[in-house]
Design a protein around this motif. Structure first.
Motif, PDB file in Angstrom:
ATOM      1  N   ARG B 102     -16.086 -19.187  18.849  1.00  9.60           N
ATOM      2  CA  ARG B 102     -15.218 -19.679  17.778  1.00  9.60           C
ATOM      3  C   ARG B 102     -15.471 -21.159  17.518  1.00  9.60           C
ATOM      4  O   ARG B 102     -15.529 -21.607  16.374  1.00  9.60           O
ATOM      5  N   MET B 103     -15.640 -21.931  18.596  1.00  8.29           N
ATOM      6  CA  MET B 103     -15.884 -23.366  18.460  1.00  8.29           C
ATOM      7  C   MET B 103     -17.142 -23.652  17.634  1.00  8.29           C
ATOM      8  O   MET B 103     -17.205 -24.623  16.884  1.00  8.29           O
ATOM      9  N   ASN B 104     -18.172 -22.766  17.776  1.00  8.84           N
ATOM     10  CA  ASN B 104     -19.416 -22.942  17.036  1.00  8.84           C
ATOM     11  C   ASN B 104     -19.374 -22.294  15.644  1.00  8.84           C
ATOM     12  O   ASN B 104     -20.395 -22.282  14.943  1.00  8.84           O
ATOM     13  N   GLY B 105     -18.211 -21.728  15.282  1.00  4.72           N
ATOM     14  CA  GLY B 105     -18.100 -21.101  13.959  1.00  4.72           C
ATOM     15  C   GLY B 105     -18.944 -19.850  13.830  1.00  4.72           C
ATOM     16  O   GLY B 105     -19.447 -19.528  12.747  1.00  4.72           O
ATOM     17  N   LEU B 106     -19.137 -19.128  14.967  1.00  8.17           N
ATOM     18  CA  LEU B 106     -20.020 -17.955  14.954  1.00  8.17           C
ATOM     19  C   LEU B 106     -19.270 -16.631  15.089  1.00  8.17           C
ATOM     20  O   LEU B 106     -19.867 -15.603  15.450  1.00  8.17           O
ATOM     21  N   SER B 107     -17.963 -16.656  14.800  1.00 10.77           N
ATOM     22  CA  SER B 107     -17.153 -15.434  14.989  1.00 10.77           C
ATOM     23  C   SER B 107     -17.632 -14.273  14.127  1.00 10.77           C
ATOM     24  O   SER B 107     -17.442 -13.108  14.487  1.00 10.77           O
ATOM     25  N   ASP B 108     -18.260 -14.552  13.009  1.00 14.56           N
ATOM     26  CA  ASP B 108     -18.766 -13.458  12.154  1.00 14.56           C
ATOM     27  C   ASP B 108     -20.002 -12.798  12.758  1.00 14.56           C
ATOM     28  O   ASP B 108     -20.332 -11.663  12.429  1.00 14.56           O
ATOM     29  N   LYS B 109     -20.688 -13.554  13.617  1.00 12.07           N
ATOM     30  CA  LYS B 109     -21.988 -13.084  14.098  1.00 12.07           C
ATOM     31  C   LYS B 109     -21.949 -12.578  15.550  1.00 12.07           C
ATOM     32  O   LYS B 109     -22.758 -11.737  15.944  1.00 12.07           O
ATOM     33  N   ILE B 110     -21.061 -13.139  16.362  1.00 16.21           N
ATOM     34  CA  ILE B 110     -21.025 -12.799  17.794  1.00 16.21           C
ATOM     35  C   ILE B 110     -19.646 -12.267  18.179  1.00 16.21           C
ATOM     36  O   ILE B 110     -18.631 -12.887  17.872  1.00 16.21           O
ATOM     37  N   ASP B 111     -19.653 -11.114  18.861  1.00 20.15           N
ATOM     38  CA  ASP B 111     -18.427 -10.572  19.464  1.00 20.15           C
ATOM     39  C   ASP B 111     -18.553 -10.646  20.976  1.00 20.15           C
ATOM     40  O   ASP B 111     -19.620 -10.315  21.525  1.00 20.15           O
ATOM     41  N   ILE B 112     -17.480 -11.048  21.646  1.00 17.08           N
ATOM     42  CA  ILE B 112     -17.459 -11.019  23.108  1.00 17.08           C
ATOM     43  C   ILE B 112     -16.462  -9.947  23.548  1.00 17.08           C
ATOM     44  O   ILE B 112     -15.307  -9.955  23.116  1.00 17.08           O
ATOM     45  N   ILE B 113     -16.955  -9.017  24.381  1.00  9.67           N
ATOM     46  CA  ILE B 113     -16.082  -7.978  24.940  1.00  9.67           C
ATOM     47  C   ILE B 113     -15.822  -8.319  26.404  1.00  9.67           C
ATOM     48  O   ILE B 113     -16.763  -8.552  27.157  1.00  9.67           O
TER      49      ILE B 113
END
Lengths: 257, 257
Positions: B102-113
């Motif tokens: 989220r800090m890098n603004g990558l929420s659209d591209k990376i999901d963490i499970i």
């Protein structure tokens, strides 16, 4: 008594078209037929690798697919083995190996068997060797082998024996804890490692051989031990030539070039 | 709209004792806890190796044992993947990974499970990824693990998942023909190669990583393809430092150091 190391005396061991090559090691010579498979750098590197990995007490060595007997001759010079047996399926190559052994005065130390490694149980005692070495045919068949009975084809392709046949024979012949040393092609690494495990020969050391720094390897040298525990050491790569196109120091010191 | 790349804004993602490290790549940063497992050179080299071996059409990547999310972050910068999923069993590490994304603004591209790779069938669709990457725990358990719940222990030792668990999850998640990239310790080479074959991921490329020329390797990078035919390429070794103790050119060009 005749001295069999005299060149003139050596010639009595030669047959049509054959030549005598100087191994530049302990005054050893080998008979080769330029029309058939001649040994390469892989055999010499295998003998150096095997000598470096030989068990402390290495009385009996078996060399599978021995061809013209290069590995037994070099191991006689490089190890303290008391006895070395070479086995070769091709009658002409086995004959040359046998004559090379006699020509070098090594009949007490080296036996050459002309036989099929797939029949190892009929040819030798189980679990009777401290080390097994092999420079096997490298290539799978089925890629359009033109002449499957040609001597060079049999030496290079898995026509007369497969990797699995080699490993079966090694498993049969090795004592528990005995050492297996093989040279092979890099592209067969997964076949080699999984095949060794299938035959209870645990891979313990791997050395890649690179023509020059920065090149992909052209050969792999692998050591395994029958019945040993897991964990392999990947050694520093062996580089053949330095940037002046001369052999590297390791080639001189370890491999005796 | 707030710009999350500003340092002052980043700090809102931090929790007690954590710090923000600059990845020196595409303006990316990562949250790390100096008291827990922090990523090493192995993760960075894996991301470079995976980028070099990514399939031409690589839409979806899965990173197993993602820890603090270093691999998904670097692969977002180094590949053209449309989406990357990271899975991590440890809640705190998964939380840091999620905040770093989220800090890098990558929420659209990376999901963490935050989940267990042993439960992959409940967490994701079978055969849905083009590439699977993993920097797994390296060491077998049973060598006297002092504190099996400690975060560093879980990251380094096969406490929460074994190599077989990793390969099972990769086999499940990969499309047929999909690419698997892993970094591991040299001494596990035979386990890695035979395990990959057991899970129908054929080893296709191996690169050893050596601190200096003449050293044994300290890591191995391996690529496999699900359902592929036999034959592996052993690549030229990667050497980390030259004789002036600087990174070698390959470290700069390929791995972005």
């Amino acid at each position: 008594m005749m001295n069999d190391t005299e060149p003139s005396v050596k010639e009595k061991y030669l047959q049509n078209g054959e030549r005598i090559d100087d191994l530049q090691r302990n005054g050893l010579y080998i008979i080769q037929d330029p029309g058939e498979f001649c040994f390469g750098m892989d055999a010499v590197l295998l003998s150096g690798f095997a000598a470096a990995h030989a068990p402390a007490s290495c009385n009996r060595i078996l060399d599978l697919c021995t061809g013209g007997g290069i590995i037994p001759l070099l191991l006689a010079a490089k190890t303290k083995a008391r006895h070395i047996t070479g086995i070769e399926i091709q009658q002409k190559a086995a004959g040359r190996a046998d004559r090379s052994v006699r020509m070098n005065g090594l009949s007490d130390k080296i036996d050459i068997i002309n036989g099929d490694i797939k029949e190892a149980p009929e040819l030798m005692k189980a679990a009777s060797f401290d080390m097994v070495t092999v420079n096997p045919p490298y290539f799978r068949t089925g890629h359009g082998i033109i002449n499957p009975t040609d001597s060079k084809t049999v030496s290079r392709h898995e026509v007369a024996c497969t990797l699995d046949d080699v490993l079966s024979a090694a498993e049969y012949a090795l004592k528990n804890g005995g050492v297996f040393c093989m040279v092979h092609k890099p592209q067969r690494l997964a076949d080699v490692i999984c095949g060794m495990r299938d035959h209870h020969i645990e891979p313990k050391a791997l050395k890649t051989v690179h023509p020059r720094i920065g090149d992909d390897p052209s050969m792999i040298l692998i050591e395994g031990r029958k019945g040993a525990g897991e964990e392999i050491r990947i050694e520093a790569p062996l580089v053949i030539y330095n940037d002046k196109d001369e052999y590297t120091e390791e080639m001189y010191t370890i491999y005796g070039y």
